[in-house]
Design a protein around this motif. Sequence first.
Motif, PDB file in Angstrom:
ATOM      1  N   SER A  30      33.693  34.386  86.795  1.00  0.00           N
ATOM      2  CA  SER A  30      32.251  34.392  86.542  1.00  0.00           C
ATOM      3  C   SER A  30      31.523  35.497  87.289  1.00  0.00           C
ATOM      4  N   ILE A  31      32.113  36.046  88.346  1.00  0.00           N
ATOM      5  CA  ILE A  31      31.452  37.104  89.101  1.00  0.00           C
ATOM      6  C   ILE A  31      31.370  38.402  88.311  1.00  0.00           C
ATOM      7  N   GLY A  32      32.226  38.561  87.283  1.00  0.00           N
ATOM      8  CA  GLY A  32      32.134  39.723  86.398  1.00  0.00           C
ATOM      9  C   GLY A  32      32.661  41.019  86.979  1.00  0.00           C
ATOM     10  N   VAL A  33      33.496  40.948  87.998  1.00  0.00           N
ATOM     11  CA  VAL A  33      33.998  42.161  88.646  1.00  0.00           C
ATOM     12  C   VAL A  33      35.009  42.897  87.772  1.00  0.00           C
ATOM     13  N   GLN A  34      35.891  42.168  87.103  1.00  0.00           N
ATOM     14  CA  GLN A  34      36.979  42.824  86.376  1.00  0.00           C
ATOM     15  C   GLN A  34      36.494  43.770  85.275  1.00  0.00           C
ATOM     16  N   PRO A  35      35.535  43.387  84.428  1.00  0.00           N
ATOM     17  CA  PRO A  35      35.034  44.363  83.450  1.00  0.00           C
ATOM     18  C   PRO A  35      34.418  45.594  84.111  1.00  0.00           C
ATOM     19  N   CYS A  36      33.773  45.405  85.259  1.00  0.00           N
ATOM     20  CA  CYS A  36      33.208  46.556  85.975  1.00  0.00           C
ATOM     21  C   CYS A  36      34.317  47.470  86.493  1.00  0.00           C
ATOM     22  N   LEU A  37      35.397  46.880  86.985  1.00  0.00           N
ATOM     23  CA  LEU A  37      36.530  47.691  87.430  1.00  0.00           C
ATOM     24  C   LEU A  37      37.154  48.443  86.266  1.00  0.00           C
ATOM     25  N   ASP A  38      37.199  47.810  85.098  1.00  0.00           N
ATOM     26  CA  ASP A  38      37.801  48.461  83.934  1.00  0.00           C
ATOM     27  C   ASP A  38      37.121  49.785  83.612  1.00  0.00           C
TER      28      ASP A  38
END
Length: 385
Positions: free
Chosen positions: A203-211
């Motif tokens: 839910s923190i949404g970090v992975q799409p930002c890392l992508d």
Amino acid sequence: MHTQTSRPHARQRALLRRAALFDFPASADLSPDTEAARQHTIRWLSRYGVFQDRASAAEYDALRFDVLTGLFYPRASGAELNLGNDLVGWYFVFDDQFDGELGHRPEAVARLVADVIRITEEDEAHGAARGGEGPLLESFRDLWRRINSGRPPVWRDRFRHHWLEYLHSYHREALERTGDLPGPGGGGAPRSVEAVLALRRHSIGVQPCLDLNEPFGGYTLPPALHGGFPLARMREATDDVVVFTNDIASLDKELAVGDVHNSVIVQWQRTGGDLEDAVRHIADLANARYRWFEETAARLPALLAEAGADPDTHAAVARYVDGMRHVMTGNLGWSLRTARYDERGTEAVSDGRQRPWAQLAGAEELIRAGRGASLPSPTGGARHR
């Protein structure tokens, strides 16, 4: 008068005191195009009707999500930074939809999430916009197409997989709030810090930002490298550091609204005692994760050499590691500068008040129509990793 003027300063002092518990730096390495991205995203969201008036746009602008983006991607500029800032801006607008009654209606949440997921399934070339979908879905369709346009299939599958994990977390949070989560022990508030992490890593949404670091850097990591040790574990550590940082920074706000998905609050409820003891415990966990990350990053060149990696792979991994580091330190840097977590941010969501853009999903209609809504599987489908 003295009491009113001193309260914001007291809140800021508390935040700075808690932030001093972290052993890692608060980044100030900001992209020079941050201000341009700030203006771009406000115009973009306004074009889709996210803001009803200038006061709404000003309230959004005061949260300075562009600073978060500029710290996440300090080497990005122009259209790339604009795109990253649109993603960050849409994410927070979407997140605020669930602060009211909608966040306590799992079937309605499932319906909204399914609507967003359907957009990710549209054919890029032929998927046509539908009239009357509203600002939230129409802006997301534009964002989704721009993010995925021209990207290699392996990256698009990776990004969609992470995005669906993020979307599904909202449904699980709603189930937990209402005690409807299936499985042993039933639902209710998270019972441990690890239980919080299991959900918040999505839910923190970090992975799409890392992508986004990959297309911004002009490389695509092979699946075996991206999903193998140690990069997969380093991404998880990045998630955890951001979660812990966010939970400490947003603590007063979430206490004010009664949000249970906060590791500090869960630790405090489990152990009792002083709230600041729980803050220190969570800060210690963040520091341990960050130390492990840096120790592992220092060993990566040798590990890659042993595996026979070529110079391009070494360079790509180094940039990706920098991207994770920028997200951790940038999140802390933004948390100390944004109005989202200070006195203004707490008052903005106290006593049931929601942000001006928090009704874009049409909560009442979703609640009426959500009964029996099914939610697509986060792992099903050929386009998932």
